[in-house]
Enzyme design. Structure first.
Site, short mmCIF file in Angstrom:
data_model
loop_
_atom_site.label_atom_id
_atom_site.label_comp_id
_atom_site.label_asym_id
_atom_site.label_seq_id
_atom_site.Cartn_x
_atom_site.Cartn_y
_atom_site.Cartn_z
N LYS A 1 38.22 -30.41 3.64
CA LYS A 1 38.05 -30.96 2.31
C LYS A 1 37.49 -29.46 1.49
O LYS A 1 37.90 -29.43 0.34
CB LYS A 1 36.95 -31.86 1.99
CG LYS A 1 37.04 -33.32 2.65
CD LYS A 1 36.08 -34.20 2.16
CE LYS A 1 34.47 -34.14 2.68
NZ LYS A 1 34.31 -34.10 4.19
N ARG B 1 29.93 -40.51 -1.39
CA ARG B 1 29.98 -40.69 -0.08
C ARG B 1 29.45 -42.28 0.20
O ARG B 1 29.40 -42.38 1.68
CB ARG B 1 28.82 -39.66 0.80
CG ARG B 1 29.70 -38.56 1.32
CD ARG B 1 28.50 -37.48 1.87
NE ARG B 1 28.78 -36.83 2.89
CZ ARG B 1 29.02 -35.45 3.08
NH1 ARG B 1 29.16 -34.91 1.91
NH2 ARG B 1 29.54 -34.78 3.92
N ARG C 1 33.57 -23.24 12.95
CA ARG C 1 33.54 -23.08 11.50
C ARG C 1 32.32 -21.96 11.18
O ARG C 1 31.07 -22.20 11.86
CB ARG C 1 33.48 -24.25 10.78
CG ARG C 1 33.20 -24.07 9.34
CD ARG C 1 33.48 -25.33 8.55
NE ARG C 1 32.22 -26.33 8.47
CZ ARG C 1 32.15 -27.26 7.58
NH1 ARG C 1 33.15 -27.69 7.05
NH2 ARG C 1 31.37 -28.11 7.26
N ARG D 1 26.55 -23.09 10.23
CA ARG D 1 25.55 -24.18 9.76
C ARG D 1 24.70 -25.00 10.89
O ARG D 1 25.46 -25.53 11.92
CB ARG D 1 26.48 -25.00 8.84
CG ARG D 1 26.36 -24.49 7.56
CD ARG D 1 27.56 -25.35 6.70
NE ARG D 1 27.30 -26.71 6.80
CZ ARG D 1 27.87 -27.85 6.01
NH1 ARG D 1 28.88 -27.12 5.55
NH2 ARG D 1 27.73 -28.76 6.27
N ARG E 1 26.84 -37.07 12.15
CA ARG E 1 27.52 -37.14 10.82
C ARG E 1 28.81 -37.77 10.82
O ARG E 1 29.27 -38.30 9.86
CB ARG E 1 27.91 -35.37 10.38
CG ARG E 1 26.94 -34.80 10.05
CD ARG E 1 27.02 -33.37 9.96
NE ARG E 1 28.10 -33.08 8.82
CZ ARG E 1 28.69 -31.81 8.58
NH1 ARG E 1 28.54 -30.64 9.61
NH2 ARG E 1 29.26 -31.64 7.54
P1 AMP Z 1 29.17 -31.21 3.48
O1 AMP Z 1 28.98 -29.73 3.16
O2 AMP Z 1 29.82 -31.95 2.26
O3 AMP Z 1 29.29 -31.81 4.78
O4 AMP Z 1 27.59 -31.93 3.61
C1 AMP Z 1 26.37 -31.36 4.19
C2 AMP Z 1 25.51 -32.31 4.29
O5 AMP Z 1 24.85 -32.54 2.80
C3 AMP Z 1 25.64 -33.78 4.47
O6 AMP Z 1 25.81 -34.12 5.81
C4 AMP Z 1 24.69 -34.52 3.99
O7 AMP Z 1 23.33 -34.59 4.73
C5 AMP Z 1 24.49 -33.65 2.53
N1 AMP Z 1 25.30 -34.15 1.54
C6 AMP Z 1 26.31 -33.56 0.96
N2 AMP Z 1 26.72 -34.34 0.00
C7 AMP Z 1 26.02 -35.56 0.13
C8 AMP Z 1 26.37 -36.97 -0.67
N3 AMP Z 1 27.22 -36.79 -1.67
N4 AMP Z 1 25.52 -37.97 -0.35
C9 AMP Z 1 24.65 -37.84 0.44
N5 AMP Z 1 24.35 -36.70 1.14
C10 AMP Z 1 25.32 -35.50 0.83
#
Ligand code: AMP
Length: 216
Positions: free
Chosen positions: A13, A88, A127, A160, A171
């Site tokens: 994404k 989400r 990654r 990360r 996740r």
């Molecule tokens: P991402 O970089 O989008 O994979 O997000 C990394 C982490 O940030 C996720 O595993 C969640 O812990 C938190 N996070 C990011 N976006 C959201 C969201 N829209 N709602 C809740 N937690 C989020």
């Protein structure tokens, strides 16, 4: 153009959102990037969010919705945005609908990227993300020109904490339990496009843009 990119963690994404935003002159809104920026700045929000992120859990909806509402206001003058990692949950999707309605906007499309679990785990474990500009690179498919450094800005590439095997599993479970239901939410609104997230970055971009133009 206002689109949501949906899909499990690691499906691509972030990579696609960056490309699409550049192509369409839209803003790239990644809630994950916003939260990581808060963590880097050691803000109160960042400290709170880190507790959830490091465990692979979702940050509470109210915090996310406040953060997105501020960003959307900042991006009022931009001709659209690509939402990446948001919404989400159902309450977040409903919050987004309210927010868009207030701005007099509507969502054009929700693109759901799909792929096999093995593809996702392989991508996430290899990654690396730039600490500075958020650019994502893959050690096998798009290795950096200089080891450990971002090709785009020279920033430090990091693995990360939440891209490690046991957190990836958590996740993916959270995605299945709380986020996958959004496919139905957008399907019911007639906004959903399912696109394969397998293959090269270019092929996936091509599939998404074709899908978007067929619904323009
Ligand atoms: P991402 O970089 O989008 O994979 O997000 C990394 C982490 O940030 C996720 O595993 C969640 O812990 C938190 N996070 C990011 N976006 C959201 C969201 N829209 N709602 C809740 N937690 C989020």
């Amino acid at each position: 153009m206002r689109i949501v990119l949906l899909g499990p963690p690691g499906i691509g994404k972030g990579t696609q959102a960056k490309i699409l935003a550049e192509r369409f002159g839209a803003a790239h809104l990644s809630t994950g990037d916003m939260l990581r920026a808060e963590i880097d700045r050691a803000t109160q929000l960042g400290t709170l969010a880190k507790g959830y992120i490091d465990k692979g859990m979702l940050v509470p909806d109210s915090i996310i919705l406040d953060m997105v509402a501020r960003a959307v206001t900042d991006f009022r003058t931009v001709p659209g945005y690509v939402l990446d990692g948001f919404p989400r949950t159902i309450p977040q999707a409903e919050g987004l609908d309210d927010l868009l309605a207030k701005e007099g906007h509507r969502l054009d499309r929700c693109v759901a990227l799909e792929g096999a679990t093995e593809t996702i785990v392989a991508r996430l474990s290899q990654r690396r993300s730039c600490r500075q500009c958020g650019t994502i690179t893959h050690l096998a498919f798009s290795p950096p020109r200089t080891a450990g450094r971002c090709d785009r800005c020279g920033g430090e590439l990091i693995h990360r904490e939440d891209d490690r095997a046991e957190i990836i599993r958590k996740r993916l479970e959270v995605y299945r339990e709380q986020t996958a239901v959004l496919l139905e939410y957008y399907q019911e609104q007639g906004l959903l496009s399912r696109v394969s997230g397998e293959g090269s970055i270019e092929d996936i971009t091509e599939r998404i843009t074709k899908e978007l133009s067929s619904h323009a």
